[in-house]
Design a protein around this motif. Structure first.
Motif, PDB file in Angstrom:
ATOM      1  N   LEU A   1       0.833  -1.199   0.000  1.00  0.00           N
ATOM      2  CA  LEU A   1       0.000   0.000   0.000  1.00  0.00           C
ATOM      3  C   LEU A   1       0.873   1.257   0.000  1.00  0.00           C
ATOM      4  N   VAL A   2       1.878   1.206   0.844  1.00  0.00           N
ATOM      5  CA  VAL A   2       2.776   2.364   0.929  1.00  0.00           C
ATOM      6  C   VAL A   2       3.404   2.668  -0.430  1.00  0.00           C
ATOM      7  N   GLN A   3       3.882   1.619  -1.060  1.00  0.00           N
ATOM      8  CA  GLN A   3       4.579   1.876  -2.308  1.00  0.00           C
ATOM      9  C   GLN A   3       3.625   2.318  -3.402  1.00  0.00           C
TER      10      GLN A   3
ATOM     11  N   ALA B   1       0.916   3.958  -2.983  1.00  0.00           N
ATOM     12  CA  ALA B   1       0.526   5.336  -2.709  1.00  0.00           C
ATOM     13  C   ALA B   1       1.640   6.300  -3.089  1.00  0.00           C
ATOM     14  N   LEU B   2       2.859   5.867  -2.823  1.00  0.00           N
ATOM     15  CA  LEU B   2       3.983   6.745  -3.187  1.00  0.00           C
ATOM     16  C   LEU B   2       4.079   6.921  -4.685  1.00  0.00           C
TER      17      LEU B   2
ATOM     18  N   CYS C   1       0.609  15.993  -0.296  1.00  0.00           N
ATOM     19  CA  CYS C   1      -0.253  15.555   0.800  1.00  0.00           C
ATOM     20  C   CYS C   1      -0.288  14.039   0.854  1.00  0.00           C
ATOM     21  N   ILE C   2      -0.498  13.443  -0.323  1.00  0.00           N
ATOM     22  CA  ILE C   2      -0.562  11.978  -0.346  1.00  0.00           C
ATOM     23  C   ILE C   2       0.721  11.389   0.202  1.00  0.00           C
TER      24      ILE C   2
ATOM     25  N   VAL D   1       0.895  11.768   3.988  1.00  0.00           N
ATOM     26  CA  VAL D   1       0.026  10.817   4.697  1.00  0.00           C
ATOM     27  C   VAL D   1       0.609   9.418   4.610  1.00  0.00           C
ATOM     28  N   THR D   2       1.107   9.079   3.438  1.00  0.00           N
ATOM     29  CA  THR D   2       1.665   7.742   3.261  1.00  0.00           C
ATOM     30  C   THR D   2       2.834   7.498   4.199  1.00  0.00           C
TER      31      THR D   2
ATOM     32  N   ARG E   1       1.714   7.152   7.626  1.00  0.00           N
ATOM     33  CA  ARG E   1       1.146   5.815   7.837  1.00  0.00           C
ATOM     34  C   ARG E   1       2.243   4.800   7.966  1.00  0.00           C
ATOM     35  N   MET E   2       3.241   4.957   7.145  1.00  0.00           N
ATOM     36  CA  MET E   2       4.327   3.991   7.164  1.00  0.00           C
ATOM     37  C   MET E   2       5.035   3.993   8.516  1.00  0.00           C
TER      38      MET E   2
ATOM     39  N   PRO F   1      -2.822  -4.297  -3.170  1.00  0.00           N
ATOM     40  CA  PRO F   1      -4.010  -3.637  -2.646  1.00  0.00           C
ATOM     41  C   PRO F   1      -4.834  -3.078  -3.797  1.00  0.00           C
TER      42      PRO F   1
ATOM     43  N   PHE G   1      -6.693   8.288   1.227  1.00  0.00           N
ATOM     44  CA  PHE G   1      -6.438   8.597   2.637  1.00  0.00           C
ATOM     45  C   PHE G   1      -7.225   7.663   3.534  1.00  0.00           C
TER      46      PHE G   1
ATOM     47  N   MET H   1      -5.822   4.511   4.050  1.00  0.00           N
ATOM     48  CA  MET H   1      -4.629   4.538   4.900  1.00  0.00           C
ATOM     49  C   MET H   1      -4.994   4.968   6.319  1.00  0.00           C
TER      50      MET H   1
ATOM     51  N   ILE I   1      12.175   5.195  -4.653  1.00  0.00           N
ATOM     52  CA  ILE I   1      11.125   4.402  -4.000  1.00  0.00           C
ATOM     53  C   ILE I   1      11.391   2.913  -4.151  1.00  0.00           C
TER      54      ILE I   1
END
Lengths: 607, 128, 759, 352
Positions: B31-33, B35-36, B71-72, B75-76, B79-80, D68, D109, D112, D182
């Motif tokens: 999810l993190v990746q 979103a990034l 912003c994303i 937040v990511t 969350r991470m 996901p 969001f 998350m 990344i």
């Protein structure tokens, strides 16, 4: 007054003078300037008389003039100390500066306060560079000389002064920044090892020997880059003719007389003792550059028409000889080189003064427009010929001794002799080619003298005098109204054609009126220089005597470095005719570090 | 530890439950990746839009897009690292974006009044 | 030592180290002992330090003269002071001579005055470089100094009258330069080491430069001065390298040390060191050739005649140009270091003598004729040195100094009287012009002496040289001797060509167009001492009255004539077997004899011991040479008399006939144009290197090095900036692109480094 | 682990394909070209996603297909909306597409667990900011033609992009760099880092409970009614176990006897996301919070000042502002009088 305090006052007196100039009326500026430079001269002479280490090669007083903690930069101290060579160069500086200032009395009209103020600042900076025993303090002085000089050129220079000052600044600044990088590198490595920051020269030199050969090589190269720009060395010399041509007379005098010596002094005091092993690898290559400089620049001189430019180029060639002597890495050449610094400062400075005096009268330096000035300015002609002869290296005058020693040293450095300082400079033919510059040196200097001093009279405001009576006098052709330029030339009635005419009838105009030939002030400026040139030429032994201990100290690491170098080359079979190594030479060849390859290759090319 | 991934629908529904669901679940690295990547893509697209559009309003809109991307990312990362700072920064970004919108749009209107056009090429006074 | 044997076939085996093994050893030792007797005996004589005044007096007078110039002294004070100083110096030399015992026992004396250059960095022999102000006094020194100071004084007296039109500024300059010259010449001759010799060497060059360029208003004079200085510098370069090599191989440049080492070398029969040791004589030779105007560096000397005539007499005939001879004589042992060095000297000398004589035959300028004859006579001297008779060479220097100075001063007197007229076609019958009788007849003496007629001084000196050359069968020396004889014939011809043209025949003259070479313009009207002669443009034959020389000039001419006659006395005494040759004694007591067999043995017999036994054309050598020289001399005179006295038209006819002949027409043309040597040098060196090369290099320096490379590097930032200039169009987005691009690049680089594991 | 050895450059290729597609989309041209661009762009994004999945799986070490799904769909919507936004020639539509981006971001969001931010985003961005944009567009935009979908109807400066190539090149460079950071992370895989972070965060979250005394008391009362949560000599100390559960030491007052005990707390006792954010805002960033409010205030002032209508001043007003007297009819007199007026200001002697 202690020696230490005396040194400090020598630094402060010009600054005090500069401040005084800034706050005093304009017409007093030149007098204050001259007075403070004379104070410095007096102090330096007193210091020299009291100096205890003339023949020991030690640095005196070599103490931090401020108590600990006053200068709070890490590892930086304000340590002042001079040895015999530094002191000689300081004396040269303090001697030339008053003369240059006095010589500017009539040349600088307008913005005097800036001129004399900056000049005194320059004096202080130069003295600091010669006195400092801490590399940062040295660097501050070394670098700060650029600023006053920049203003002197940019404000008081000739038509192309902006370009010249920019070029001067960029060249010298870039060069010295590289030097600073090398110094800081060594200091940081030293701090890594000892955990203490110490910028004192002796500490850095001691530590530099522990660097790896590769590091030493690059440190040496970086140091040389900055110093060689200042010297100036062959491919990076092009700022000098421009700066000289555009600078005011006094600026040229100091530029040639002392500023260039900062470069050679840096090589002598910092670069050579710092990395002997790297130095022996590179001198062969550097010597080639020297020889190219000497020969090619001498020829370039022959093609000049601007007197100042010619003398400036000759400076490049002369400094090439000086560097050749220094790079010979034996006491003979090194002594000659140190003496050359002094002699070149005296004779070239004097030549610039002569040209400046002439320029004040005719407002041209173009040799195409000038000829036969001996007729109207015999005393000037005498001095020009005299200083030309010192510059050409006439035995009996100062230039010869140093040039002779430099060349002897260079020769001796082409072969392995039993002098204790085996040779490194490369093949003999090369040095002989350099010596060939003696001939070209004579050609271009005599070319200038032949064009300007001798020949039929021709000068702006004169007209050719073919078929006319000699035009006897020259007014100050400075555009101060009609009377100034009046040439009172009923030549047929004049016997010597050279009477100084204080032409009182030429009223009007507010500037200085100059006699046809040199005025008493100008003679009084040139005469001491001539006397010193003669004295050094006839009896240089006292100077050589005090220089020797210092050069010995500089060369201390070299016999060993050369032995290492030879052993390395021999082990690689590069040394065709292996010299008989001294018995105490290491029997096992020094470990061949791959990183020395570049330097060695340079050395091999040189052979 | 496995994560029960909320579907879009159940995600919205689970908002109410979130308060009661006190079990802290670690971020899924996927999810993190993802979103990034989305954040980077949005940022780059916004950047390209800023550079290519000539309409000043569009330029500001693209700036907002880049802020959105930031912003994303915030937040990511929050969350991470299970950290509230990321979201706090988003609050500040919202603040700044609002302020910027107010001021910048005011300026745009001003500029528009001067030249009667929204083209940014009407304003080339930075040229030497 | 092999080469010594080849060098001198007649050399006693005493010195030929590897002759037969037996018997030579002790003879070698004997020879070495003979040489070392006085060489090793070089003793310090601090009590003779007053000899330093010989150098100092002229220098002081020079300084005084320049000060006179600065204070604008307008009388003859500078001349008087100079004459007094030079006279005193001569007196001191004479005193020194009287105190000096020319016998072997006394040996050379060294006098240390004070330190000059001294760099010492170790204890071992090679680890010091010392050159002090010290004097080295032996027979050769005194021999040279006697005529240098003596002639210097006489010529200063001559010049005091000759230069009187310049009283005022330039008068001081002239005598100042003469003072410098005498100082430098003194250092050259008396100096105790090579550096001091070099000092004198360059010093005389500068004095010569100043004096040749004395009439600086004339561009030719300035050019000639420069040429002389530069060509001498070429020689000086050789000398400098020679000095270095000497120091390198002997560890010292002191004469005493060098000669000691040399005589040991000769005695031991081996010299160590590498091949560079053999180069020493060649480099030194180059210096000698430059200063003494030998091939290839001879062209400056004729041009040097632009200087005032007393200068031509003193510097460019009598003293300075013989410095090369002095150098070789003084450093004779060093010239034995390479087997062919002396042969080179001989051949160069012989060829120069011949070449210069050929040119001299076709010149019309009186002074130029004598200048070429000087070059030619110097060639004889080098020939003498080359074939091993240092005595002959030095003696010829001595005799030549007198008669050549006499000739120059006589032609100077003519110039002085005839407003600078030097063209031998425009003056005739001088012997009948009132007031010029002394000039004409003393000039005849000079001409006779130059032609080396029997029982003149030059006869003894020149024939010594030719005799030795003739009797030496090696290396074509005999060819050189015959060439020398031919040269002697030509010498007699051109000498008497001048005399017959100028002094013989009908009285007729045209004045020159100059105030005898004075600054062309401007000063005409104020000579102010009432000679009544009118120089300058207005002067012409009509109403022209030559002004006769007065006491100083006539007196000096007479004195020189007497001197020239007396200079032959030692030779005559020897010839008549009345006693030893004084000159030979002086030379024998000097370093010029180290390694030379001819003088070390049988001094009473004079020169060339072996020549007594040699035969020329089946006759005894002396007799044969006597006859041959006589024939050559009189033959030359006879030809000259026919073409230039009896039937002057015939000379012109002959010349035209020669020029018309396509086969040999080039010859007179080439001779008149000095074999085009100047043009050759210009084409080979001056234009390509100095002029063209200088401009090309200056161009490269300015436009390529500075403009291209240096400024190019400086322009790189600007170029890069210009590359991105389109982005800076004033639009915000343009700047944004560069900003983001820059950030992107930096980031990319950081990431790259990071990925590589750099961080 | 930098890259799987199979496709070391696939990410960049995907980026490049996407860039080409975007270029085709962004430059004005026929519809077909733009469709092709769309397709190419989609292909690029597809490749990117597949590679990303591959890489992510490889880095996590988990099974393929564990992607996901919902964030991916939301992301695709956001990216597509953004693309259309920057390429749409009409600003109004662009703004509407931006709203789409905002909404899908909010969904992201939510996925998350940042619920507060999701709603705040929609409220502030879509609700407030975008409305402002709309107003401004209406104020300033000239719309020559309103027929929908007709790009020819848009103004020139909206139709023709400037320097698209350079911009896209720069964008690609940035994309490649950031993508490398990344996916090319050499540090510990995100999974491990996340686990550690979760452990740390759990501890932090439980500790935060202490700064919420009332809530803690409520929780204690819930777990053990009648217990008094009074601090003992050590204070009230949360003890957090390794498994993430927490317990608290409380005083147990039963019949007047006092004893202490550690009782476990339920997982729901930990603060919620909103609580955490609010707590962080006031605990960690109070000054920033104040500054933000100041910024908003200043922005409000600024907006007011900027938006105020500039009234063209007449000559009279300008003279008044400059402190000069108003012009009157007297000034419109012959030149001679004008001179007289001028000479009042001129120094004395100017006329004599």
């Amino acid at each position: 007054m202690t020696l230490s305090a005396m040194l400090l006052w020598m630094l402060l007196a010009p600054l005090v003078g500069a401040v005084a100039i800034a706050v005093s009326p304009r017409h007093l500026a030149k007098h204050i300037g001259l007075a403070s430079s004379l104070v410095v001269l007096f102090l330096s002479i007193v210091f020299a008389v009291q100096f205890p280490a003339w023949t020991t090669g030690a640095f005196v007083p070599d103490t931090n003039v401020f108590p600990d903690g006053v200068v709070s930069l890490t590892g930086v101290t304000f340590t002042l100390g001079v040895d015999s060579v530094s002191l000689l160069l300081i004396l040269l500086t303090t001697f030339l500066t008053p003369l240059a200032l006095w010589g500017s009395y009539t040349a600088i009209e307008g913005r005097e306060r800036e001129f004399y103020g900056w000049f005194l600042t320059l004096l202080s900076a130069m003295l600091l560079a010669f006195m400092a025993r801490d590399v940062i303090a040295f660097y501050v002085g070394y670098e700060f000389t650029i600023v006053p000089m920049l203003f002197l050129i940019a404000i008081f220079g000739g038509d192309d002064r902006k370009y010249a000052s920019l070029k001067f600044f960029v060249f010298t600044f870039v060069g010295s920044v590289i030097t600073l990088a090398a110094l800081v590198y060594v200091a940081s490595k030293s701090a890594e090892a000892t955990k203490v920051w110490d910028f004192s020269l002796s500490a850095l030199q001691a530590h530099a020997k522990t660097l790896s050969p590769k590091e030493q090589f690059w440190v040496f190269v970086a140091l040389m880059v900055g110093f060689c720009v200042k010297v100036p060395f062959f491919p990076v010399h092009t700022w000098l003719p421009l700066a000289h041509t555009q600078a005011p007379t006094a600026g040229s005098v100091i530029l040639a007389g002392t500023l260039l010596k900062l470069g050679t002094y840096g090589v002598y005091r910092i670069a050579l003792p710092m990395a002997p092993n790297a130095a022996v690898e590179t001198v062969g290559f550097l010597a080639i550059l020297c020889v190219i400089a000497v020969v090619a620049i001498s020829l370039v001189c022959c093609a000049q028409t601007d007197m100042k430019k010619l003398v400036a180029y000759s400076s490049v060639a002369h400094m090439g000889v000086c560097m050749l002597g220094m790079l010979s890495l034996n006491p003979l050449g090194m002594n000659g080189s140190i003496l050359y610094m002094i002699n070149h400062g005296l004779s070239t400075g004097a030549l610039f003064l002569c040209i400046g005096f002439m320029y004040e009268r005719y407002h041209t330096k173009d040799m195409d427009q000038l000829s036969g000035l001996a007729k109207v300015m015999p005393i000037w002609a005498f001095f020009v010929v005299f200083f030309t002869m010192t510059s050409v290296g006439l035995p009996g005058l100062n230039g010869f001794v140093s040039e002779f020693l430099c060349l002897m040293g260079a020769f001796a450095a082409t072969t392995h002799t039993d002098s204790g300082f085996p040779g490194l400079l490369g093949p003999k033919w090369m040095i002989v080619a350099g010596v060939g510059s003696l001939i070209f040196g004579a050609v271009y200097m005599l070319y200038m003298v032949g064009r300007v001093v001798w020949g039929p009279l021709k000068a702006p405001g004169h007209g050719d005098d073919h078929g006319h009576g000699a035009v006897a006098a020259v007014g100050h052709a400075g555009g101060h109204g009609a009377g100034q330029g009046a040439a009172s030339g009923a030549g047929s009635s004049s016997t010597t054609a050279a009477g100084p005419k204080h032409d009182d009838s030429a009223a009007g105009g507010h500037g200085h009126r100059l006699p046809t030939d040199l005025s008493a002030r100008e003679i009084a400026i040139l005469a001491p220089l001539a006397v010193i040139c003669l004295v050094i030429g006839i009896h240089p032994y006292p100077l050589l005597d005090v220089i020797t201990p210092s050069t010995k100290a500089t060369l201390a690491g070299y016999p060993e470095a050369v032995r290492d170098f030879d052993a390395t080359r021999e082990s690689r079979g590069e040394l065709a005719t292996a010299p008989a190594l001294p018995a105490d030479a290491p029997t096992t060849p020094a470990a061949t570090d791959a990183s020395t390859a570049l330097g060695s290759n340079l050395g091999v090319i040189a052979r | 530890m496995t994560t029960v991934l909320p579907s879009l629908a159940s995600g919205l529904a689970s908002v109410a439950l979130a308060a009661s669901d006190a079990v802290v679940s670690p971020a899924d690295p996927r999810l993190v990746q993802v979103a990034l990547v989305i954040s980077v893509l949005l940022f780059v697209i916004g950047l390209i839009g800023f550079l290519t559009r000539r309409n000043m309003i569009m330029m500001f809109l693209c700036t907002e897009l880049m802020l959105q991307a930031a912003c994303i990312a915030f937040v990511t990362f929050g969350r991470m690292h299970m950290n509230a700072s990321g979201q706090v920064f988003v609050i500040f970004i919202l603040t700044v974006a609002a302020a910027e919108a107010a001021l910048a749009l005011g300026l745009v209107v001003l500029l528009y009044r001067k030249r009667e056009t929204l083209s940014s090429e009407a304003w080339a006074e930075l040229k030497e | 030592m092999t080469h010594l044997a080849t060098l001198f076939p007649s050399l006693p085996s005493a010195l030929a180290g590897d002759g037969d093994a037996h018997g030579t050893a002790h003879r070698a030792a004997e020879g070495a002992a003979a040489a070392a007797t006085w060489i090793g005996g070089a003793t310090a004589h601090p009590e003779y330090s007053w000899a330093g005044w010989i150098l100092l007096l002229p220098l002081l007078s020079a300084v005084f003269c320049f000060l006179c110039g600065a204070f604008r002294v307008k009388n003859k004070l500078p001349a008087l002071v100079t004459i007094a100083a030079l006279g005193s110096a001569f007196g001191l030399v004479l005193t020194l001579y009287l105190k000096y015992d020319p016998t072997h026992a006394s040996g050379p004396m060294t006098v240390h005055l004070f330190d000059w250059i001294r760099v010492v960095w170790g204890e071992k022999p090679g680890q010091s470089f010392v050159a002090d102000w010290s004097l080295y006094i032996d027979g050769l020194t005194l021999f040279w100094m006697l005529f240098v100071t003596g002639l210097g004084t006489l010529i200063a007296i001559f010049a005091s009258e000759y230069m009187e039109s310049d009283v005022g500024g330039n008068y001081c300059r002239f005598f100042g330069a003469v003072g410098i010259f005498l100082f430098a010449m003194g250092s050259l001759v008396m100096g105790g080491n090579l550096a001091l010799l070099y000092l004198g060497w360059e010093g005389v060059g500068v004095a010569s430069y100043l004096l040749i360029g004395y009439y600086y208003g004339k561009p030719t004079a300035v050019a000639a001065a420069k040429k002389a200085f530069v060509m001498n510098r070429v020689g000086d370069l050789g000398l400098l390298v020679g000095i270095y090599l000497t120091w390198r191989h002997f560890g010292s440049i002191d004469y005493a040390t060098i000669f000691k080492a040399c005589s040991e070398t000769i005695a031991n029969g081996s010299h160590g060191g590498d091949w560079t040791k053999g180069l020493i004589p060649y480099f030194l030779m180059l210096g000698a050739f430059g200063k003494s105007a030998q091939i290839p560096l001879f062209t400056w000397l004729p041009d040097a005649m632009e200087g005032p005539t007393p200068v031509s007499a003193l510097i460019h005939a009598a003293t300075m140009v013989t410095a090369g001879v002095y150098l070789i004589a003084r450093l004779y042992p060093l010239f034995l270091l390479h087997p062919h060095a002396l042969h080179t000297v001989a051949w160069i000398g012989g060829l120069t003598a011949f070449l210069a004589a050929t040119i001299g035959m076709m010149q019309y300028d009186m002074k130029r004729v004598f200048a070429y004859s000087t070059v030619s006579q110097l060639g004889y001297m080098f020939l003498g040195l080359g074939v091993g008779t240092t005595f002959g060479a030095c003696y010829h220097v001595f005799t030549h100094a007198f008669f050549k100075a006499l000739l120059f001063l006589a032609s100077g007197a003519v110039m002085h009287g005839f407003a600078g007229q030097l063209d031998i076609r425009k003056i005739s019958g001088l012997r009948n012009v009132p007031g010029f009788k002394i000039v004409a007849w003393t000039m005849l003496i000079g001409c006779l002496w130059l032609s080396a007629l029997p029982f003149t001084a030059a006869f003894f000196s020149k024939d010594t040289i030719l005799l030795v050359a003739m009797t030496d069968e090696s290396h074509g020396n005999r060819i050189l001797a015959w060439l020398g004889l031919l040269t002697a014939l030509m010498t007699a011809y051109y000498t008497f060509r001048v005399w017959f043209r100028v002094c013989g025949g009908e009285t007729a003259y045209q004045p020159g167009d100059e105030a005898h070479g004075h600054d062309d313009h401007g000063h005409d009207a104020d000579h102010g001492h009432g000679h009544g002669h009118s120089h300058g443009h207005a002067a012409d034959a009509h109403g022209f009255h030559p002004h006769a020389p007065r006491f100083a000039i006539n007196g000096v001419l007479l004195l020189l004539a007497v001197g020239a006659i007396l200079a032959g006395l030692p030779g005559l005494i020897e010839f008549l077997k009345m006693g030893p040759n004084w000159a030979a004694e002086m030379i024998a007591a000097s370093s010029a004899t180290i390694g030379v067999p001819n003088l070390t043995e049988g001094l009473a017999g004079g020169h060339a011991e072996h020549a007594h036994h040699a035969t020329v054309l089946g006759m005894d050598g002396h007799t044969a040479m006597f006859l041959l020289s006589t024939v050559a001399g009189f033959g030359g005179i006879a030809i000259a008399a026919y073409y230039h006295l009896v039937r002057r038209r015939a000379a012109e006819t002959l010349k035209q006939a020669l020029l018309a002949n396509p086969l040999i027409g080039w010859l007179p043309r080439a001779l008149e144009n000095k074999w085009y040597v100047d043009e050759l040098y210009d084409a080979l060196f001056r234009y390509p290197i100095v002029v063209f090369g200088g401009h090309v290099l200056a161009w490269i320096d300015r436009y390529i090095l500075d403009g291209g490379i240096i400024n190019g590097i400086a322009r790189i930032p600007a170029w890069i900036g210009r590359l991105f200039q389109p982005l800076y169009n004033g639009l915000l987005q343009g700047y944004a692109i560069t900003m983001v691009g820059g950030i992107g690049l930096i980031l990319a680089w950081i990431v790259y480094v990071w990925m590589k594991g750099g961080i | 682990m930098p890259f799987p050895s199979l496709t070391p450059y696939a990410l960049y290729i995907a980026g490049a394909i996407g860039a080409i597609g975007l270029y085709l989309l962004i430059r004005p041209g026929p519809v077909n070209v733009r469709r092709a661009g769309t397709l190419i762009g989609l292909a690029g994004v597809g490749l990117l996603v597949s590679e990303a999945i591959h890489i992510v799986d490889a880095s996590v070490g988990g099974p393929a297909g564990g992607i996901p799904l919902i964030p991916c769909i939301l992301g695709f919507i956001a990216v597509a909306g953004a693309t259309r936004m920057v390429t749409h020639p009409k600003p109004v539509f662009a703004a509407l597409y931006f709203i789409l981006v905002v909404v899908s971001s909010a969904g992201l969001f939510l996925s998350m667990q940042a619920e507060f931010m999701a709603f705040a985003l929609i409220i502030v961005y879509a609700g407030a900011i975008l409305i402002t944009y709309m107003f401004v567009l209406m104020l300033a935009q000239q719309s020559p033609s309103e027929s929908p979908g007709d790009i020819e109807g848009a103004t020139h400066y909206d139709r023709v992009p400037r320097e698209p190539l350079a911009a896209i090149a720069v964008g690609f460079l940035l994309l490649a760099t950031l993508g490398t950071t990344i996916f090319g992370s050499r540090v510990a895989p995100i999974g491990d880092a996340a686990n550690a972070a979760v452990a740390r965060a759990t501890v932090e979250r439980w500790r935060e409970l202490e700064s919420l005394p009332r809530r803690l008391d409520a929780e204690i009362a819930l777990v053990r009614p009648g217990a008094v949560a009074a601090p003992d000599e050590n204070g009230r100390v949360l003890a957090i176990a390794r498994d993430g559960s927490a317990s608290v030491r409380i005083q147990w007052d039963d019949n007047g006897t006092v004893r202490t005990d550690a009782i476990p707390l339920p997982a729901s006792a930990a603060p919620t996301n909103i609580q955490t954010v609010g707590l962080a805002l006031v605990k960690q960033f109070p000054a920033s919070l104040e500054l933000a409010s100041v910024i908003l205030l200043m922005a409000m002032f600024g907006a007011v000042v900027l938006a105020r209508k500039q009234i063209e001043l007449g000559e009279d007003e300008r003279r008044e502002a400059a402190g000069l007297r108003r012009l009157s009819l007297d000034d419109a007199e012959p030149i001679g009088r004008g001179d007289a007026t001028a000479s009042k200001a001129a120094p004395v002697g100017g006329r004599s």
